[in-house]
Motif scaffolding. Structure first.
Motif, short mmCIF file in Angstrom:
data_model
loop_
_atom_site.label_atom_id
_atom_site.label_comp_id
_atom_site.label_asym_id
_atom_site.label_seq_id
_atom_site.Cartn_x
_atom_site.Cartn_y
_atom_site.Cartn_z
N ILE A 35 0.84 -1.20 0.00
CA ILE A 35 0.00 0.00 0.00
C ILE A 35 0.87 1.25 0.00
N LEU A 36 1.89 1.26 0.83
CA LEU A 36 2.80 2.42 0.88
C LEU A 36 3.53 2.61 -0.44
N LYS A 37 3.93 1.53 -1.06
CA LYS A 37 4.59 1.62 -2.36
C LYS A 37 3.65 2.27 -3.38
N LYS A 38 2.40 1.86 -3.37
CA LYS A 38 1.43 2.43 -4.31
C LYS A 38 1.17 3.91 -4.02
N VAL A 39 1.08 4.28 -2.75
CA VAL A 39 0.89 5.69 -2.40
C VAL A 39 2.07 6.51 -2.91
N GLY A 40 3.27 5.99 -2.73
CA GLY A 40 4.46 6.67 -3.22
C GLY A 40 4.46 6.81 -4.74
N GLU A 41 4.13 5.73 -5.43
CA GLU A 41 4.07 5.76 -6.90
C GLU A 41 3.05 6.78 -7.38
N GLU A 42 1.88 6.74 -6.78
CA GLU A 42 0.81 7.65 -7.22
C GLU A 42 1.16 9.10 -6.91
N THR A 43 1.83 9.34 -5.80
CA THR A 43 2.26 10.70 -5.47
C THR A 43 3.22 11.22 -6.53
N THR A 44 4.16 10.39 -6.92
CA THR A 44 5.11 10.78 -7.97
C THR A 44 4.38 11.05 -9.28
N GLU A 45 3.40 10.21 -9.60
CA GLU A 45 2.65 10.40 -10.85
C GLU A 45 1.85 11.70 -10.83
N VAL A 46 1.34 12.09 -9.67
CA VAL A 46 0.64 13.38 -9.56
C VAL A 46 1.61 14.52 -9.82
N ILE A 47 2.79 14.43 -9.26
CA ILE A 47 3.79 15.49 -9.46
C ILE A 47 4.16 15.61 -10.93
N VAL A 48 4.42 14.48 -11.57
CA VAL A 48 4.77 14.49 -12.99
C VAL A 48 3.61 15.05 -13.82
N ALA A 49 2.41 14.62 -13.52
CA ALA A 49 1.24 15.09 -14.26
C ALA A 49 1.06 16.60 -14.11
N ALA A 50 1.35 17.11 -12.93
CA ALA A 50 1.21 18.55 -12.70
C ALA A 50 2.21 19.36 -13.51
N LYS A 51 3.33 18.74 -13.83
CA LYS A 51 4.35 19.42 -14.63
C LYS A 51 4.02 19.37 -16.12
N ASN A 52 3.17 18.45 -16.53
CA ASN A 52 2.81 18.32 -17.94
C ASN A 52 1.71 19.30 -18.31
N GLU A 53 1.54 19.52 -19.60
CA GLU A 53 0.49 20.42 -20.07
C GLU A 53 -0.87 19.76 -19.92
N GLY A 54 -1.87 20.58 -19.72
CA GLY A 54 -3.24 20.09 -19.61
C GLY A 54 -3.52 19.57 -18.21
N THR A 55 -4.79 19.24 -17.97
CA THR A 55 -5.19 18.81 -16.63
C THR A 55 -5.76 17.39 -16.59
N ALA A 56 -5.99 16.77 -17.73
CA ALA A 56 -6.62 15.44 -17.74
C ALA A 56 -5.77 14.41 -16.99
N GLU A 57 -4.48 14.41 -17.24
CA GLU A 57 -3.59 13.46 -16.58
C GLU A 57 -3.54 13.73 -15.08
N LEU A 58 -3.49 15.00 -14.70
CA LEU A 58 -3.47 15.36 -13.28
C LEU A 58 -4.76 14.91 -12.60
N GLN A 59 -5.86 15.10 -13.26
CA GLN A 59 -7.15 14.66 -12.72
C GLN A 59 -7.15 13.15 -12.49
N TYR A 60 -6.70 12.41 -13.48
CA TYR A 60 -6.66 10.95 -13.41
C TYR A 60 -5.74 10.47 -12.28
N GLU A 61 -4.54 11.02 -12.23
CA GLU A 61 -3.57 10.59 -11.23
C GLU A 61 -3.97 11.01 -9.82
N THR A 62 -4.62 12.15 -9.69
CA THR A 62 -5.10 12.58 -8.38
C THR A 62 -6.16 11.62 -7.86
N ALA A 63 -7.04 11.19 -8.74
CA ALA A 63 -8.06 10.20 -8.34
C ALA A 63 -7.39 8.92 -7.85
#
Length: 106
Positions: A35-63
């Motif tokens: 569970i902790l590994k997945k929380v860490g992975e998803e946190t990283t994916e949110v950060i990367v998505a926030a750096k990318n253009e657009g919001t669709a990926e950020l929305q998906y990764e935040t969920a």
């Protein structure tokens, strides 16, 4: 539409009544480290998505992150009400940024 409290309740229900083959059951079966590994992975994916253009990926990764955080809360025995209570304690409080340690490296 699912709100966070409903999501928490669904995750808690899955912990109490496992549904074989479900991803939620898989996480609880694997335990805290997974569970902790997945929380860490998803946190990283949110950060990367926030750096990318657009919001669709950020929305998906935040969920995804919010879902995995709910799994973590249930696993650790914290309730959604515990989190709401903590947030309530902070409501209306001012935080002086100079009292916080500086983040020097990202």
């Amino acid at each position: 539409m699912q709100d966070l409290e409903s999501l928490y309740q669904m995750v808690a229900a899955r912990k109490a009544n496992p549904k074989e083959g479900s991803y939620t059951d898989y996480l609880f079966t694997k335990g805290l480290d997974k569970i902790l590994k997945k929380v860490g992975e998803e946190t990283t994916e949110v950060i990367v998505a926030a750096k990318n253009e657009g919001t669709a990926e950020l929305q998906y990764e935040t969920a995804d992150l919010l879902y995995h955080l709910m799994v973590l809360l249930v696993e650790q025995g914290l309730t959604y009400d515990d989190i709401k209570e903590e947030l309530g304690k902070r409501e209306g409080l001012m935080s002086d940024f100079k009292d916080r340690p500086e983040i020097k490296d990202l």
